[in-house]
Design an enzyme around this catalytic site. Sequence first.
Site, PDB file in Angstrom:
ATOM      1  N   GLU A  68       0.259  54.546  23.290  1.00  0.00           N
ATOM      2  CA  GLU A  68       0.308  55.995  23.081  1.00  0.00           C
ATOM      3  C   GLU A  68       0.055  56.356  21.615  1.00  0.00           C
ATOM      4  OE1 GLU A  68       0.196  57.979  25.477  1.00  0.00           O
ATOM      5  OE2 GLU A  68       0.643  56.513  27.041  1.00  0.00           O
ATOM      6  N   ILE A 122      -3.894  61.992  39.288  1.00  0.00           N
ATOM      7  CA  ILE A 122      -5.089  62.664  39.821  1.00  0.00           C
ATOM      8  C   ILE A 122      -4.778  63.991  40.486  1.00  0.00           C
ATOM      9  CG2 ILE A 122      -6.224  60.430  40.114  1.00  0.00           C
ATOM     10  CD1 ILE A 122      -5.899  60.781  43.154  1.00  0.00           C
ATOM     11  N   PHE A 123      -3.492  64.273  40.765  1.00  0.00           N
ATOM     12  CA  PHE A 123      -3.158  65.532  41.416  1.00  0.00           C
ATOM     13  C   PHE A 123      -2.332  66.466  40.540  1.00  0.00           C
ATOM     14  CE2 PHE A 123      -3.661  62.645  45.173  1.00  0.00           C
ATOM     15  CZ  PHE A 123      -4.857  63.202  45.604  1.00  0.00           C
ATOM     16  N   ALA A 124      -1.787  65.945  39.459  1.00  0.00           N
ATOM     17  CA  ALA A 124      -1.027  66.811  38.545  1.00  0.00           C
ATOM     18  C   ALA A 124      -1.401  66.541  37.095  1.00  0.00           C
ATOM     19  CB  ALA A 124       0.476  66.605  38.738  1.00  0.00           C
ATOM     20  N   GLY A 125      -2.386  65.687  36.891  1.00  0.00           N
ATOM     21  CA  GLY A 125      -2.836  65.353  35.543  1.00  0.00           C
ATOM     22  C   GLY A 125      -4.323  65.599  35.403  1.00  0.00           C
ATOM     23  N   GLY A 126      -4.934  64.975  34.431  1.00  0.00           N
ATOM     24  CA  GLY A 126      -6.346  65.223  34.165  1.00  0.00           C
ATOM     25  C   GLY A 126      -7.280  64.124  34.616  1.00  0.00           C
ATOM     26  N   TYR A 127      -6.822  63.249  35.530  1.00  0.00           N
ATOM     27  CA  TYR A 127      -7.625  62.077  35.890  1.00  0.00           C
ATOM     28  C   TYR A 127      -8.266  62.167  37.265  1.00  0.00           C
ATOM     29  CZ  TYR A 127      -6.229  59.445  31.777  1.00  0.00           C
ATOM     30  OH  TYR A 127      -6.058  59.017  30.485  1.00  0.00           O
TER      31      TYR A 127
END
Length: 509
Positions: A294, A426-431
Amino acid sequence: VRFNEIQQELSKLSTKFGNNLLDATKAFSKLVTDKKDVEGLPGSALALAAQQAVGKGHEGATQEAGPWLTEEMYKAFITRASSGDVDNTPIIEKILALRKEKAGILGYENHAEVSMASKMATLPRAFELLEELRAASASMAKQELADVQKFALEAGAEEAKDKDGLKHWDMTFWAERLKEAQYDLKEEELRPYFALPAVMDGMFALAQRLMRLYQVKSADGKALAYFYLDPYSRPAEKRGGAWMDEVVGRSKLMAPAGETVRLPAAHMVCNQSPPIGSQPSLMTFREVETMFHEFGHALQHMLTQVDEGMVAGIRGVEWDAVELPSQFMENWCYHKPTLMGIAKHHETGEQLPDELFNKLVKARTYRSASMMMRQIHFAVTDLTLHSSYAADGSKTIYDVEREVGKTTLVMPPLPEDRFLCGFGHIFAGGYSAGYYSYKWAEVLSADAFSAFEEVGLDNEQAVAETGRRFRQTVLGYGGSKAPLDVFKEFRGREPSTEPLLRHSGLVSA
């Protein structure tokens, strides 16, 4: 108008998905008072569980006497947010349908094509890369599974005597026991050597060595950026995992009065064990790697030299290149001088023994094929759902994942598996249609680290010069330049897969 409606609805659905997952995780706990039920758990886990039990009103709970408030085990984990008021299944279906509809408005066949339009890869090339990695890893992953099964059987494990062998919830335990037997390395033995303050000092020291800065100041003492860290797990207040994000980005337009540019500020969030009593936070080696990972993101955000806010730092960087700096930083955890500068016993000050360091290095590629297949499964599932799944078709989202799993999973999933309901990336992030980028970026990051290997990791002058070029290019350009051009400027050529295969133990050094 419809496009804007879809955008607003997707935003609400993604937020709801994340909230459901967090609520489902928070809602489950298990009070255990019989120590037989927690045999095999390390002392640090028992101490943290007891501390959580005290927080729930069980006064006097201790590591030795309990009670212990533990998280749900395997089956509960794979069914999180998949039933009742927090069921994410209909949310996933709606998200996929809306993303496909939005793609049509934009003139694309599917959401995956929309996603790839702003990335280094194309959809065919991403599938091709994942298949290359799968083909190289599949047989070795099967052998790794057989090795764990054989070891458990020879150890007399009753669960290994079943006609179908070890179950999913047995694998992690026995894989860890095999690792200990092969390398005589226990995570809990390492924890006392990685106190958070020492890790932070060592991480900043590495940044100084490579990029000639310390505490986010340049060599001439000028402030470059600001940095905030939230390191501890608080299950009732924040989601799990680790991430970095911006507070503000570098920007000429938003410069304060009297200044030429607004300096960037980054925040980094982890979920490691908090201090217990007077004992400092002691990290597992994996948590050390995560922190370095990170911090790589934070460095790219803080060290950008681009003054245009929309493409400064981590902004505007293609998703399949954004993990390059973070994964690059992980490599330094296996560089002996770097790690030895961190790893000192929190009570005695004793340095990590050479024997343990050597075991760490050898264990780095333990079950690497299995880990590769796991990531490939996530990535192919993601791309398939976003390229060929039809919400109004006969197949469910779980049917699609199981079909993918026929070639990507060594162990078939349980019938009740609902992993997708917790797939926040993939459903709550940017991927979305971008999870493959982790493997794509691994190729880039391994090759970038190999530039330092080639000049000699102990050659201070050469390392400093290579670090200067890395800072000026990979860390400096942000999203202002195409990532392939940035990489070629740093490396002098296009990326090679050889360093990643070598670091993974899949080809000879």
